[in-house]
Design an enzyme around this catalytic site. Sequence first.
Site, PDB file in Angstrom:
ATOM      1  N   ALA A  67     -13.066  -1.857  -2.102  1.00 34.45           N
ATOM      2  CA  ALA A  67     -14.320  -2.344  -2.673  1.00 34.45           C
ATOM      3  C   ALA A  67     -14.244  -2.092  -4.174  1.00 34.45           C
ATOM      4  CB  ALA A  67     -15.495  -1.591  -2.056  1.00 34.45           C
ATOM      5  N   GLY A 112     -11.884  -0.917   1.346  1.00 39.12           N
ATOM      6  CA  GLY A 112     -12.543  -2.108   1.900  1.00 39.12           C
ATOM      7  C   GLY A 112     -11.552  -3.202   2.287  1.00 39.12           C
ATOM      8  N   GLU A 115     -10.412  -2.225   5.597  1.00 37.29           N
ATOM      9  CA  GLU A 115     -11.555  -2.451   6.507  1.00 37.29           C
ATOM     10  C   GLU A 115     -11.718  -3.941   6.831  1.00 37.29           C
ATOM     11  OE1 GLU A 115     -14.172  -0.012   3.854  1.00 37.29           O
ATOM     12  OE2 GLU A 115     -14.956   0.705   5.755  1.00 37.29           O
ATOM     13  N   GLU A 135     -11.017   6.661   0.199  1.00 34.86           N
ATOM     14  CA  GLU A 135     -12.375   6.884  -0.326  1.00 34.86           C
ATOM     15  C   GLU A 135     -12.666   8.333  -0.672  1.00 34.86           C
ATOM     16  OE1 GLU A 135     -11.609   4.938   2.216  1.00 34.86           O
ATOM     17  OE2 GLU A 135     -12.653   3.015   1.989  1.00 34.86           O
TER      18      GLU A 135
HETATM   19  N1  COA Z   1     -12.002  -1.631  -7.747  1.00 32.80           N
HETATM   20  C1  COA Z   1     -12.066  -2.090  -9.004  1.00 32.80           C
HETATM   21  N2  COA Z   1     -10.983  -2.286  -9.778  1.00 32.80           N
HETATM   22  C2  COA Z   1      -9.804  -1.980  -9.239  1.00 32.80           C
HETATM   23  C3  COA Z   1      -9.658  -1.490  -7.932  1.00 32.80           C
HETATM   24  C4  COA Z   1     -10.830  -1.323  -7.169  1.00 32.80           C
HETATM   25  N3  COA Z   1     -10.792  -0.891  -5.914  1.00 32.80           N
HETATM   26  N4  COA Z   1      -8.338  -1.268  -7.692  1.00 32.80           N
HETATM   27  C5  COA Z   1      -7.687  -1.624  -8.812  1.00 32.80           C
HETATM   28  N5  COA Z   1      -8.561  -2.061  -9.745  1.00 32.80           N
HETATM   29  C6  COA Z   1      -8.280  -2.548 -11.108  1.00 32.80           C
HETATM   30  C7  COA Z   1      -7.883  -1.413 -12.048  1.00 32.80           C
HETATM   31  O1  COA Z   1      -9.046  -0.751 -12.555  1.00 32.80           O
HETATM   32  C8  COA Z   1      -7.156  -2.192 -13.106  1.00 32.80           C
HETATM   33  O2  COA Z   1      -8.102  -2.865 -13.922  1.00 32.80           O
HETATM   34  P1  COA Z   1      -7.948  -2.840 -15.545  1.00 32.80           P
HETATM   35  O3  COA Z   1      -6.625  -3.531 -15.796  1.00 32.80           O
HETATM   36  O4  COA Z   1      -9.121  -3.642 -16.007  1.00 32.80           O
HETATM   37  O5  COA Z   1      -7.941  -1.413 -15.948  1.00 32.80           O
HETATM   38  C9  COA Z   1      -6.430  -3.262 -12.305  1.00 32.80           C
HETATM   39  O6  COA Z   1      -7.142  -3.392 -11.089  1.00 32.80           O
HETATM   40  C10 COA Z   1      -4.995  -2.910 -11.982  1.00 32.80           C
HETATM   41  O7  COA Z   1      -4.984  -1.654 -11.324  1.00 32.80           O
HETATM   42  P2  COA Z   1      -4.047  -0.423 -11.797  1.00 32.80           P
HETATM   43  O8  COA Z   1      -4.673   0.841 -11.296  1.00 32.80           O
HETATM   44  O9  COA Z   1      -3.766  -0.509 -13.267  1.00 32.80           O
HETATM   45  O10 COA Z   1      -2.707  -0.749 -11.001  1.00 32.80           O
HETATM   46  P3  COA Z   1      -1.618   0.270 -10.450  1.00 32.80           P
HETATM   47  O11 COA Z   1      -0.482  -0.584  -9.986  1.00 32.80           O
HETATM   48  O12 COA Z   1      -1.320   1.330 -11.456  1.00 32.80           O
HETATM   49  O13 COA Z   1      -2.292   1.003  -9.180  1.00 32.80           O
HETATM   50  C11 COA Z   1      -3.603   1.086  -7.154  1.00 32.80           C
HETATM   51  C12 COA Z   1      -2.671   0.252  -8.060  1.00 32.80           C
HETATM   52  C13 COA Z   1      -4.087   0.159  -6.035  1.00 32.80           C
HETATM   53  C14 COA Z   1      -2.806   2.260  -6.557  1.00 32.80           C
HETATM   54  C15 COA Z   1      -4.789   1.626  -7.980  1.00 32.80           C
HETATM   55  O14 COA Z   1      -5.361   0.543  -8.681  1.00 32.80           O
HETATM   56  C16 COA Z   1      -5.855   2.277  -7.154  1.00 32.80           C
HETATM   57  O15 COA Z   1      -5.715   3.414  -6.748  1.00 32.80           O
HETATM   58  N6  COA Z   1      -6.972   1.541  -6.879  1.00 32.80           N
HETATM   59  C17 COA Z   1      -8.105   2.068  -6.197  1.00 32.80           C
HETATM   60  C18 COA Z   1      -7.853   2.178  -4.712  1.00 32.80           C
HETATM   61  C19 COA Z   1      -9.070   2.747  -4.006  1.00 32.80           C
HETATM   62  O16 COA Z   1      -9.467   3.866  -4.217  1.00 32.80           O
HETATM   63  N7  COA Z   1      -9.662   1.912  -3.138  1.00 32.80           N
HETATM   64  C20 COA Z   1     -10.800   2.303  -2.365  1.00 32.80           C
HETATM   65  C21 COA Z   1     -12.042   1.912  -3.054  1.00 32.80           C
HETATM   66  S1  COA Z   1     -13.452   2.354  -2.073  1.00 32.80           S
END
Ligand code: COA
Length: 261
Positions: A67, A112, A115, A135
Site C-alpha cells: 500500500a 498490500g 494481499e 508492515e
Molecule cells: N509506498 C509508496 N512508495 C513506495 C513504496 C510503497 N509501498 N514502495 C516503494 N516506493 C517508492 C519509493 O519511495 C521510491 O520513491 P522515490 O523514488 O520517489 O523516492 C520508489 O518507490 C522506488 O523505491 P526504492 O525504495 O528507491 O527502491 P529499492 O529498489 O531501493 O527498494 C523496496 C525496493 C520494495 C525494497 C523498497 O522500496 C521498500 O521497502 N518498499 C516498501 C515496502 C513495504 O514496506 N511495503 C508494505 C507497505 S504497507
Amino acid sequence: MEDLKNILAEEKNGVLFLTINRQDKMNALNFATLEELREIFDEVVDNKAIKAVILTGAGEKAFIAGADIKEISELNEVNARKFAEHGQEIFSMIENCHKPVIAVTNGYTLGGGCELAMACHIRIASANAKFGQPEVNLGIIPGYGGTQRLTILVGRGKANELMMTGDMIGAEEARELGLVNHVLPTKEDAMAKAQEIVEKIMSKAPLAIGMVVDCVNAAYLADENGFQTEANSFARCVKSGDYKEGTSAFLEKRKPVFKGE
Ligand code: COA
C-alpha cells in the site's frame, strides 16, 4: 473503464489483462488505484464479454511493493479502520468474483501487493518474485485481509513468522509453502502459463466455475456451512443448460459447447 490513470486494462479474446502501472512508486497501491480496481471489478462482474482476468504489475522490479506508505503515514485512529475496511472490501470483490482471476507476480510482492495476490484465485510467480508482509517495520500489521488469507494459505506457524519478522521469501519458497501455484523463469513465461490456465478454465462451464469460487471461499467462513453451500451450489448447477450440455456431450461422445446459462 475509460478514465483509468493507474491501471492499464486491455481485453483480448475474453481475457481482461490488468497492469498496475505506477512504476516510479514500485506500483504501490494508493487510494485512487484501489478505486480503479473497484470500478474494473464492477465491470468484470457485469460484462459478459469478460470471461477471465490476469493481473500483473508494470515493469520488471515489482508486482506491487505494498500500500502507498505516503498515505499510510497520514492515517489516524478513526480513518485507519476505514482504510483497512476499504481495501478489504475491494479485495473481497476480487476473491468472490465468479470469473477466474489470476495474479502474475514479478519482483517485489509486498504488503498490500501480497494481499492483493492472495485475494486472486490463482498465483503464478516469475523466479525473481519476492513475497513478504513487512508492515511491522512501519509499526502496523497487514490491513487488507493479509492476516487471514496468509494464514489460510500457509498455516499459522509460517504466517506468524512472516508477519512477525517482516522477512521476504523467494518464489520457490513461496511455492513450497502454497502461497503460489507455479513458478516460471521469467515474467513472460509466467504470463504464458496464466494464459494457458485461463484458456483451459474458459473452456469449462462458466456457472460451475462460479460455484467453485463460492464453495472454496465458504470453506474459510466461520459463519457458513461449506457442505451446505456445496450442496446448494451443486443443485444450482443442475438447473443450468450447461449441465444438460455437459452430460449430453459426454454421452454423445462429443465436445460440449457451454453457454454460461
Ligand atoms: N509506498 C509508496 N512508495 C513506495 C513504496 C510503497 N509501498 N514502495 C516503494 N516506493 C517508492 C519509493 O519511495 C521510491 O520513491 P522515490 O523514488 O520517489 O523516492 C520508489 O518507490 C522506488 O523505491 P526504492 O525504495 O528507491 O527502491 P529499492 O529498489 O531501493 O527498494 C523496496 C525496493 C520494495 C525494497 C523498497 O522500496 C521498500 O521497502 N518498499 C516498501 C515496502 C513495504 O514496506 N511495503 C508494505 C507497505 S504497507
